[in-house]
Write a protein that holds these residues in place. Structure first.
Motif, PDB file in Angstrom:
ATOM      1  N   ALA A   1     -13.195   4.175  41.014  1.00  0.00           N
ATOM      2  CA  ALA A   1     -12.819   5.482  41.540  1.00  0.00           C
ATOM      3  C   ALA A   1     -11.377   5.847  41.224  1.00  0.00           C
ATOM      4  O   ALA A   1     -11.041   7.019  41.154  1.00  0.00           O
ATOM      5  CB  ALA A   1     -13.050   5.523  43.053  1.00  0.00           C
ATOM      6  N   LEU A   2     -10.521   4.853  41.072  1.00  0.00           N
ATOM      7  CA  LEU A   2      -9.092   5.123  40.880  1.00  0.00           C
ATOM      8  C   LEU A   2      -8.837   5.566  39.439  1.00  0.00           C
ATOM      9  O   LEU A   2      -9.265   4.905  38.502  1.00  0.00           O
ATOM     10  CB  LEU A   2      -8.286   3.856  41.183  1.00  0.00           C
ATOM     11  N   PRO A   3      -8.139   6.702  39.262  1.00  0.00           N
ATOM     12  CA  PRO A   3      -7.808   7.121  37.898  1.00  0.00           C
ATOM     13  C   PRO A   3      -7.073   6.006  37.165  1.00  0.00           C
ATOM     14  O   PRO A   3      -6.185   5.371  37.731  1.00  0.00           O
ATOM     15  CB  PRO A   3      -6.902   8.332  38.119  1.00  0.00           C
TER      16      PRO A   3
ATOM     17  N   ALA B   1      -9.467   8.701  45.610  1.00  0.00           N
ATOM     18  CA  ALA B   1     -10.278   7.542  45.220  1.00  0.00           C
ATOM     19  C   ALA B   1     -10.815   6.832  46.453  1.00  0.00           C
ATOM     20  O   ALA B   1     -11.992   6.440  46.507  1.00  0.00           O
ATOM     21  CB  ALA B   1      -9.449   6.580  44.374  1.00  0.00           C
TER      22      ALA B   1
ATOM     23  N   LYS C   1     -19.092   6.966  49.140  1.00  0.00           N
ATOM     24  CA  LYS C   1     -20.095   6.165  48.458  1.00  0.00           C
ATOM     25  C   LYS C   1     -20.754   5.205  49.452  1.00  0.00           C
ATOM     26  O   LYS C   1     -21.978   5.100  49.515  1.00  0.00           O
ATOM     27  CB  LYS C   1     -19.402   5.384  47.334  1.00  0.00           C
TER      28      LYS C   1
ATOM     29  N   ALA D   1     -15.321  12.337  40.764  1.00  0.00           N
ATOM     30  CA  ALA D   1     -14.218  11.387  40.823  1.00  0.00           C
ATOM     31  C   ALA D   1     -13.714  11.083  39.412  1.00  0.00           C
ATOM     32  O   ALA D   1     -12.511  11.035  39.155  1.00  0.00           O
ATOM     33  CB  ALA D   1     -14.664  10.107  41.513  1.00  0.00           C
TER      34      ALA D   1
ATOM     35  N   ILE E   1      -5.836  -5.403  44.406  1.00  0.00           N
ATOM     36  CA  ILE E   1      -6.179  -4.166  45.109  1.00  0.00           C
ATOM     37  C   ILE E   1      -5.073  -3.757  46.085  1.00  0.00           C
ATOM     38  O   ILE E   1      -4.531  -2.660  45.997  1.00  0.00           O
ATOM     39  CB  ILE E   1      -7.506  -4.306  45.882  1.00  0.00           C
TER      40      ILE E   1
ATOM     41  N   THR F   1     -13.565   8.805  47.856  1.00  0.00           N
ATOM     42  CA  THR F   1     -14.782   8.614  47.060  1.00  0.00           C
ATOM     43  C   THR F   1     -15.500   7.332  47.471  1.00  0.00           C
ATOM     44  O   THR F   1     -16.719   7.321  47.692  1.00  0.00           O
ATOM     45  CB  THR F   1     -14.434   8.513  45.561  1.00  0.00           C
ATOM     46  N   VAL F   2     -14.712   6.253  47.579  1.00  0.00           N
ATOM     47  CA  VAL F   2     -15.298   4.960  47.942  1.00  0.00           C
ATOM     48  C   VAL F   2     -15.941   5.042  49.329  1.00  0.00           C
ATOM     49  O   VAL F   2     -17.058   4.561  49.539  1.00  0.00           O
ATOM     50  CB  VAL F   2     -14.205   3.862  47.890  1.00  0.00           C
TER      51      VAL F   2
ATOM     52  N   GLY G   1     -10.047  11.937  37.523  1.00  0.00           N
ATOM     53  CA  GLY G   1      -9.188  10.844  37.083  1.00  0.00           C
ATOM     54  C   GLY G   1      -9.133  10.622  35.591  1.00  0.00           C
ATOM     55  O   GLY G   1      -8.323   9.841  35.118  1.00  0.00           O
TER      56      GLY G   1
ATOM     57  N   ASP H   1     -15.293  -1.123  44.769  1.00  0.00           N
ATOM     58  CA  ASP H   1     -15.503   0.029  43.891  1.00  0.00           C
ATOM     59  C   ASP H   1     -14.232   0.771  43.537  1.00  0.00           C
ATOM     60  O   ASP H   1     -14.272   1.703  42.731  1.00  0.00           O
ATOM     61  CB  ASP H   1     -16.475   1.014  44.558  1.00  0.00           C
ATOM     62  N   LEU H   2     -13.134   0.396  44.149  1.00  0.00           N
ATOM     63  CA  LEU H   2     -11.902   1.155  43.914  1.00  0.00           C
ATOM     64  C   LEU H   2     -11.559   1.301  42.423  1.00  0.00           C
ATOM     65  O   LEU H   2     -11.226   2.395  41.977  1.00  0.00           O
ATOM     66  CB  LEU H   2     -10.732   0.520  44.676  1.00  0.00           C
ATOM     67  N   PRO H   3     -11.653   0.223  41.632  1.00  0.00           N
ATOM     68  CA  PRO H   3     -11.339   0.390  40.203  1.00  0.00           C
ATOM     69  C   PRO H   3     -12.213   1.426  39.507  1.00  0.00           C
ATOM     70  O   PRO H   3     -11.780   2.030  38.532  1.00  0.00           O
ATOM     71  CB  PRO H   3     -11.583  -1.008  39.627  1.00  0.00           C
TER      72      PRO H   3
END
Lengths: 288, 357, 277
Positions: free
Chosen positions: C107-109, A267, A274, A217, A39, A270-271, A221, C103-105
């Motif tokens: 949300a991430l394109p 992104a 959420k 989202a 990450i 979005t997180v 993407g 959750d990033l995976p």
């Protein structure tokens, strides 16, 4: 043996049986290692690469006309896809949760179908349906309607890919809420649209918004499906992720990552949304 | 006539929830539908409200056939078991809802609505809660709001589905009496559903006992309690000792004993029977007062508020007999566990035929 | 009474309308387009179909997609269980932040993830430079694909296990303790069997997603024929050659695999519900 709590040390709240500290440190360490590798490093890399040639190149990359066209196309897609899938989500969830009918379980499974389909196949099916080499597609072409390799194609492929997001959020929520309030409204003389507008929609507003954010989202993407139907025409059928790809394959890394950084920012947003909405959910549900 | 039900039938799949029920409720009457869970009483209530459709039969509200009317046009007030208050609306908006959704022509003005809501809230003693949300209220308070909301539209009939079941014992008591008083004040034809016989006995003008989708008996609480029509009703209205035996020529066997059967069994041939005696109709004494008295041993003593519960082991009886005696008597007789006493069974009620309970 | 005074079967309004629209929209967006795969494969006939889906390059791509997705799912099972455990059981600063980042995976394109991993493991990249010194190549290899798929599948496992772990009753564990079980025994004999269905569900989701994944993989995979071509890429390249029938044949097999995974998952969940009700 467990220690008997003496009156002075007896905790007011029972503490969970917990692992010994060294185990805790080891496990947290392992997890951090995973997060760093999967990450944090990728995220850090995006910004490092985006700014490697300085601010001016960064700003130029994200404001040049092709980039702006890509942003425009992506936003257009989102603006069409999210409302359509949200409207469908509410309608389908209403039909499924407020009535009993045969085949409900099968219908629910069908709603999840797009999740089991590879994005590339999601693109492929629309090429097969309305591509210029298909009978339907060539008929449309004769009438001046072009779907594949133009905006409508991108929109339908995205509709397919993000199809389940809203309805999946709403079904469990509305199942949990039951039909009581709608029935109460009915006995008080409300009509169908009054029930939906005054009772159901306010009750599901957070779940609906949540599903729309997830749907949005993914619309921003989506890469594989859009890649198939787009034709990659710069300034015309290039969405933001496709633009990132083109810049990358031209070895224009700084620009590619600069544009990617916008997507990363979205992104992260979005997180964050959420998380904050999930807190709201819990607050609401604890009341009832 | 307030409500007339004619031959109502309702099936769910192959299961008959309501089996040919006919029922009349007079204007201004407060009727209890009493029965075990799954007996169809809630379904019947929902059918009256139009929330379920009967497979057969007619529903006539104030002389108008409403069988096929949608709930919106029936003008009934319905209070749901779990209140079903609109969680996103304040108390005021909840109560005003039924007025605000009226067609523009029939809708009262804003001030009229406000006055009416305030009047109703005053009536249910909740005027202070105008701006609260349902989640900020206790169960009993929500129940009052649900009642006010149902009454706001001036319903022809008020239907309450297990209105007190979700409340704790003390609040239930209070609210029960308060609802009775409210009904005496406003006299709206009302039906409520309950599985609690005490609630039905205390609250209702008339009780309708339902079992397996059929009416077993109807009458005033007094009638139903004192003259139960059959074994089911007897058994359902309060604690009871059941003796399986036979009845023959005016005598009924209880365990190994034979006692006089009620008059109506004077000349019956031998039949399987069930005899019932309520615990508080069992006499306990230290001395034998009649031939028919049983000898028993006190097995267990239970303190039950003003009453004392006794479990008596009697010779010739498979199961212990339960008795309830006043506390004073218990003290006077100086009873304790293991004591031998004489037991007299008063007001034995006998039913013949096999009745599954 | 009119002729059409039939009985209303539903009390709440709008069943016909909402159901009609649901079926219409589902058909238009999902069912009809998906059925095109079948309509384009059937006219091929059996032999050409078999020929198309058993061509060595295609077979190699299936094998690669399948095995990399499997490895990634297994890795995710371990990493996901670990993460869920730490996030549910321990208290430490920054926990909520890490929890959110799981959750990033989602949300991430995927394309962004793809270029990130490709750059990270390129011979000059932050990690690639060191690994090259040790003679380890990630980029243009199956390992690279696995890494991308681990990233994509990770949230599925964590988010399926977390709620189950949160609901495990404290009493069960305390009871095991009082009976003299050690921490490890409690974990292995009590908790793991309890978590297993969720673990299986989460990994299956990650696996199913991995088989079809495209965006995050193609940048790091290098797409070398017979070596690092994934199945979705095969579809893509057949499309580029306008071989629609071939593309749908490959897609059909991939779809059948995914659908059987979905069915298996349903079966798991049903079994899970029966077991714990």
């Amino acid at each position: 043996m467990l220690k008997q709590p003496t009156p002075e040390t007896a905790p007011l709240v029972r503490k969970r049986v917990s692992d010994p500290l060294p185990v805790q440190i080891l496990l947290i360490g392992l997890m951090l290692l995973f997060f760093i590798g999967f990450i944090f490093l990728p995220l850090g890399l995006v910004f490092a690469q985006a700014f490697q040639k300085g601010w001016s190149v960064y700003l130029e990359s994200i404001t040049e006309s092709y980039a702006l066209e890509a942003v425009k196309l992506t936003l257009t897609t989102v603006a069409i896809v999210v409302p359509l899938n949200a409207f469908f989500g509410v309608t389908a969830a209403w039909a499924i949760t407020k009535f009993n009918f045969a085949g409900k379980a099968a219908l629910k499974t069908l709603l999840d179908l797009p999740f089991a389909v590879s994005p590339v196949i999601a693109g492929l099916i629309f090429v097969l349906l309305v591509g210029s080499r298909t009978p339907f597609g060539s008929w449309l072409g004769e009438h001046g309607i072009k779907i594949i390799f133009s905006t409508p194609g991108i929109v339908i492929a995205t509709l397919f890919v993000t199809f389940p997001f809203v309805v999946r959020e709403l079904i469990p929520l509305m199942e949990a809420q039951g039909r009581d309030e709608e029935e109460a409204a009915l006995t008080l003389g409300a009509r169908g649209w009054q029930i939906v507008g005054k009772i159901t929609l306010p009750n599901i507003s957070w779940g609906l918004l949540y599903g729309m954010i997830l749907c949005g989202a993914r619309s921003i993407g989506e890469f594989g499906a859009v890649s198939v139907v787009s034709g990659h025409i710069r300034g015309q059928t290039n969405t933001v992720p496709l633009h990132v790809e083109i810049l990358y394959s031209e070895y224009n890394f700084a620009a590619s990552f600069a544009v990617a950084s916008i997507l990363v920012f979205l992104a992260l947003l979005t997180v964050a949304l959420k998380v904050s909405m999930e807190k709201k959910f819990q607050k609401n549900s604890s009341h009832h | 006539m307030g409500i007339e039900l004619k031959n109502i039938t309702k099936k769910f799949g192959g299961y008959t929830a309501i089996d040919d029920i006919s029922l009349n409720v007079a204007s201004g009457e407060l009727v209890a539908l009493l029965g075990p869970s799954g007996c169809g009483k809630t379904t019947l209530l929902r059918i009256i409200a139009g929330l379920e459709l009967p497979d057969g039969g007619k529903i006539i509200l104030e002389d108008k056939d409403t069988t096929n009317l949608p709930p919106r046009e029936k003008n009934v007030g319905f209070v749901f078991q779990h209140y079903a208050l609109f969680r996103r609306m304040t108390v005021f908006e909840n109560v005003a809802f039924g007025l605000k959704v009226l067609p523009r022509k029939a809708r009262p003005s804003g001030t009229e609505i406000r006055d009416r809501v305030e009047h109703l809230l005053k009536m249910v003693q909740m005027e202070w809660a105008l701006k609260r949300y349902p989640s900020q209220l206790s169960g009993g308070q929500r129940q009052r709001i649900a009642l006010a909301r149902a009454l706001a539209v001036n319903p022809k009939v008020l239907l309450l589905d297990e209105p007190f079941s979700a409340l704790d014992a003390k609040v239930r008591q209070e609210l029960r009496r308060w609802v009775r008083k409210l009904h005496d004040d406003i006299h709206v034809t009302s039906i409520f559903v309950t599985h609690d016989q005490e609630e039905a006995l205390e609250l209702a003008d008339r009780i309708v006992v339902i079992n397996k989708g059929r009416i077993e008996q109807q009458g005033t609480p007094q009638e139903v309690y004192d003259h139960p029509a059959n074994a089911f009703v007897y058994n359902f209205l309060g604690n009871v000792n059941v003796f399986h035996g036979r009845v023959h020529n005016g005598k009924v066997t209880l365990g190994s004993h034979r006692v006089d059967a009620p008059d109506e069994f004077k000349n019956t041939e031998e039949k399987a029977s069930q005899a019932f005696v309520r615990p508080h109709e069992i006499g306990i004494s230290r001395i034998r007062s009649s031939e028919a008295d049983l000898e028993g041993t006190i097995q267990e003593v239970r303190l039950m508020g003003g009453q004392i519960g006794l479990n008596l082991e009697c010779e010739g009886f498979e199961h212990p007999i339960e008795a309830e005696i006043p506390r004073d008597l218990y003290i006077n007789l100086q009873l304790s566990r293991g004591d031998k006493v004489f037991v007299s069974l008063n007001r034995v009620k006998v039913f013949t035929g096999d009745y599954a309970i | 009474m009119g002729l059409f005074q039939t009985k209303r079967r539903n009390i709440l309004p709008g069943f016909g309308l909402s159901m009609g629209y649901t079926v219409f929209y589902l058909s238009a967006i999902v069912i009809v387009p998906l059925s095109m795969i079948f309509f384009n494969t059937f006219p091929m006939g059996w032999d050409p179909f078999v020929h198309a889906v058993t061509a060595p390059r295609v077979l190699a791509s299936y094998r690669l997609s399948f095995s990399t997705a499997l490895f990634a799912a297994l890795f995710d099972a371990v990493a996901g269980l670990l993460t869920a455990w730490v996030l549910v059981r321990y208290r430490f600063p920054g926990k909520q932040f890490l929890d959110a980042l799981v959750d990033l995976p989602f949300a991430l394109p995927t394309a962004v993830a793809g270029i990130c991993f490709a750059t990270l493991y390129s011979p000059m990249g932050w990690l690639g430079a060191t690994l090259t010194k040790w003679n380890i190549t990630i980029i243009n290899s199956a390992t690279g694909i696995v890494i991308a798929l681990v990233f994509i599948g990770f949230p599925f496992v964590v988010r399926t296990i977390q709620p189950v772990l949160e609901e495990v009753e404290q009493e069960i564990e305390e009871a095991a303790h009082c009976l003299g079980a050690t921490r490890w025994q409690t974990f292995r004999k009590i908790l793991l069997p309890h978590l297993f269905p969720a673990l299986l569900t989460g990994s299956t989701l990650a696996f199913a997603r991995g088989i079809g994944e495209y965006g995050s993989v193609i940048f790091i995979a290098g797409n070398l024929p017979m070596k690092t071509e994934i199945a979705p890429l095969m579809i893509m390249s057949k499309l580029d050659q306008f071989d629609y029938a071939g593309a749908s044949a490959v897609a059909l097999v991939l779809l059948l695999i995914s659908f059987s995974m979905l069915l298996a998952l349903n079966a798991i969940q049903e079994w899970q519900q029966k077991e714990y009700r």
